[in-house]
Design a protein around this motif. Structure first.
Motif, PDB file in Angstrom:
ATOM      1  N   VAL A  12      -7.960  -0.725   4.637  1.00  0.00           N
ATOM      2  CA  VAL A  12      -7.064  -1.679   3.991  1.00  0.00           C
ATOM      3  C   VAL A  12      -6.050  -2.167   5.017  1.00  0.00           C
ATOM      4  O   VAL A  12      -5.502  -1.370   5.788  1.00  0.00           O
ATOM      5  N   ALA A  13      -5.790  -3.486   5.025  1.00  0.00           N
ATOM      6  CA  ALA A  13      -4.839  -4.048   5.984  1.00  0.00           C
ATOM      7  C   ALA A  13      -4.070  -5.187   5.339  1.00  0.00           C
ATOM      8  O   ALA A  13      -4.595  -5.905   4.489  1.00  0.00           O
ATOM      9  N   GLY A  14      -2.815  -5.350   5.778  1.00  0.00           N
ATOM     10  CA  GLY A  14      -2.018  -6.461   5.263  1.00  0.00           C
ATOM     11  C   GLY A  14      -0.537  -6.160   5.289  1.00  0.00           C
ATOM     12  O   GLY A  14      -0.050  -5.495   6.217  1.00  0.00           O
ATOM     13  N   GLN A  15       0.177  -6.620   4.275  1.00  0.00           N
ATOM     14  CA  GLN A  15       1.629  -6.481   4.227  1.00  0.00           C
ATOM     15  C   GLN A  15       2.023  -5.013   4.216  1.00  0.00           C
ATOM     16  O   GLN A  15       1.647  -4.250   3.336  1.00  0.00           O
ATOM     17  N   THR A  16       2.805  -4.619   5.206  1.00  0.00           N
ATOM     18  CA  THR A  16       3.133  -3.211   5.425  1.00  0.00           C
ATOM     19  C   THR A  16       3.804  -2.578   4.214  1.00  0.00           C
ATOM     20  O   THR A  16       3.443  -1.463   3.809  1.00  0.00           O
ATOM     21  N   ASN A  17       4.774  -3.249   3.636  1.00  0.00           N
ATOM     22  CA  ASN A  17       5.510  -2.668   2.521  1.00  0.00           C
ATOM     23  C   ASN A  17       4.586  -2.368   1.351  1.00  0.00           C
ATOM     24  O   ASN A  17       4.687  -1.317   0.712  1.00  0.00           O
ATOM     25  N   ALA A  18       3.674  -3.292   1.052  1.00  0.00           N
ATOM     26  CA  ALA A  18       2.748  -3.095  -0.058  1.00  0.00           C
ATOM     27  C   ALA A  18       1.787  -1.945   0.214  1.00  0.00           C
ATOM     28  O   ALA A  18       1.335  -1.261  -0.716  1.00  0.00           O
ATOM     29  N   LEU A  19       1.477  -1.709   1.479  1.00  0.00           N
ATOM     30  CA  LEU A  19       0.500  -0.687   1.823  1.00  0.00           C
ATOM     31  C   LEU A  19       1.075   0.720   1.761  1.00  0.00           C
ATOM     32  O   LEU A  19       0.326   1.696   1.818  1.00  0.00           O
ATOM     33  N   ARG A  20       2.394   0.851   1.633  1.00  0.00           N
ATOM     34  CA  ARG A  20       2.959   2.182   1.442  1.00  0.00           C
ATOM     35  C   ARG A  20       2.457   2.797   0.142  1.00  0.00           C
ATOM     36  O   ARG A  20       2.114   3.977   0.081  1.00  0.00           O
ATOM     37  N   THR A  21       2.385   1.974  -0.895  1.00  0.00           N
ATOM     38  CA  THR A  21       1.844   2.439  -2.168  1.00  0.00           C
ATOM     39  C   THR A  21       0.357   2.745  -2.040  1.00  0.00           C
ATOM     40  O   THR A  21      -0.142   3.723  -2.607  1.00  0.00           O
ATOM     41  N   VAL A  22      -0.366   1.927  -1.284  1.00  0.00           N
ATOM     42  CA  VAL A  22      -1.800   2.131  -1.082  1.00  0.00           C
ATOM     43  C   VAL A  22      -2.067   3.456  -0.382  1.00  0.00           C
ATOM     44  O   VAL A  22      -2.931   4.246  -0.799  1.00  0.00           O
ATOM     45  N   ARG A  23      -1.341   3.721   0.684  1.00  0.00           N
ATOM     46  CA  ARG A  23      -1.558   4.963   1.433  1.00  0.00           C
ATOM     47  C   ARG A  23      -1.310   6.180   0.545  1.00  0.00           C
ATOM     48  O   ARG A  23      -2.069   7.154   0.554  1.00  0.00           O
ATOM     49  N   ARG A  24      -0.226   6.125  -0.229  1.00  0.00           N
ATOM     50  CA  ARG A  24       0.098   7.240  -1.113  1.00  0.00           C
ATOM     51  C   ARG A  24      -0.981   7.428  -2.179  1.00  0.00           C
ATOM     52  O   ARG A  24      -1.356   8.560  -2.524  1.00  0.00           O
ATOM     53  N   TYR A  25      -1.504   6.312  -2.702  1.00  0.00           N
ATOM     54  CA  TYR A  25      -2.553   6.386  -3.718  1.00  0.00           C
ATOM     55  C   TYR A  25      -3.822   7.042  -3.160  1.00  0.00           C
ATOM     56  O   TYR A  25      -4.397   7.957  -3.777  1.00  0.00           O
ATOM     57  N   LEU A  26      -4.260   6.580  -1.987  1.00  0.00           N
ATOM     58  CA  LEU A  26      -5.496   7.111  -1.413  1.00  0.00           C
ATOM     59  C   LEU A  26      -5.349   8.576  -1.011  1.00  0.00           C
ATOM     60  O   LEU A  26      -6.250   9.391  -1.244  1.00  0.00           O
TER      61      LEU A  26
END
Length: 297
Positions: free
Chosen positions: A217-231
């Motif tokens: 997953v790649a893109g807006q850093t702030n949004a990916l904080r939630t993604v990293r925590r989810y995965l």
């Protein structure tokens, strides 16, 4: 690390929101591609109005770079390498166009003969050896990497792609491997709230079997904080089963200033978070990003 000198050979509009620049030159003779589809380089831009005057930094023994004494510091930004043609000594870089920023301002006026500097590439996509299924999700900034990753995906790997772009005009043709589905969604990308976290959860819901899978997953850093925590936390994926890459931050031009404006004790606290050698790097990143979010960064 080597800093290469390159010259613009061609400029090609791809969509209203993205332009491809082909770099060429003897300075790329030693450019060594990693062959990894999401490999990136640091681009060093002219510091003033002369588009051929680039203050190329020098490599250091520690693997970094430094500006020659008496020379101005070249503005630097990081971009994905879209294509490498070693025999022609050319590489392509696709730039997202927007109304601010060093790189976007430069590419809006780019023309053959413009000079730029770039370093050796680094790749982050590292699927496990047993890869049978992958999920690739990105906003517009990750589109060049997704396109190249698809071109390098071997037959037999089932691939799901979800791309968030501003609007239908930003859609590009993609070379798809066998057994690949691509979904385009519209929004985010600085024009509205990013939906990357929702897109990841929809594509990889709880209970998904990723025994032989990989999520990128790649893109807006702030949004990916939630993604990293989810995965990592909700799905409990091992670190080798996913890669989350922040490509851009809203207000990035002032981010460093805001960080440096933090109290010294807070910056020391943030730096100390990394002094946990026994903790998994992904867990450290989650802890660090959570603290940044608390601080409004």
């Amino acid at each position: 690390m080597t800093i290469h000198r390159a010259v613009v050979a061609r400029v090609q509009p791809l969509t209203p929101a993205m332009t491809r620049v082909t770099f060429h030159g003897e300075g790329l003779a030693a450019f060594t591609s990693t062959g990894v589809g999401d490999e990136y380089v640091r681009l060093f831009f002219p510091h003033g109005p002369d588009r051929q005057d680039v203050s190329l930094p020098r490599s250091t023994e520690q693997g970094g770079w430094e500006t020659p004494e008496g020379r101005p510091v070249a503005p630097m930004r990081t971009y994905t390498v879209r294509t490498v043609r070693p025999q022609a000594r050319e590489i392509d870089v696709d730039f997202v166009l927007h109304d601010h920023g060093v790189a976007s301002g430069w590419v809006a006026s780019a023309r053959p003969g413009d000079v730029i500097g770039l370093n050796d590439p680094t790749g982050l996509y590292r699927p496990p050896a047993d890869l049978a299924r992958q999920v690739l999700i990105a906003d517009q900034t990750g589109l060049p990497a997704v396109a190249r990753l698809l071109e390098g995906t071997p037959d037999g790997v089932r691939t799901r792609v979800v791309l968030e772009v501003p609007d239908p005009s930003a859609v590009q043709p993609l070379t798809r491997p066998a057994d690949c589905t691509v979904t385009w969604t519209y929004g985010g990308n600085g024009r509205g709230p990013s939906r990357l976290a929702d897109l990841v959860e929809a594509a990889v819901p709880p209970g998904t079997d990723l025994t032989h899978g990989y999520v990128w997953v790649a893109g807006q850093t702030n949004a990916l904080r939630t993604v990293r925590r989810y995965l990592r936390k909700d799905l409990a994926l091992p670190a080798e089963r996913f890669k989350v890459v922040g490509y851009w931050i809203p207000g990035s031009d002032t981010w460093s200033e805001r960080y440096e404006a933090l109290p010294g004790a807070v910056r020391t606290e943030l730096e100390a978070l990394w002094d946990r050698p026994a903790e998994e790097s992904e867990d450290l990143t989650i802890r660090y990003e959570a603290r940044l979010s608390d601080l409004g960064l």
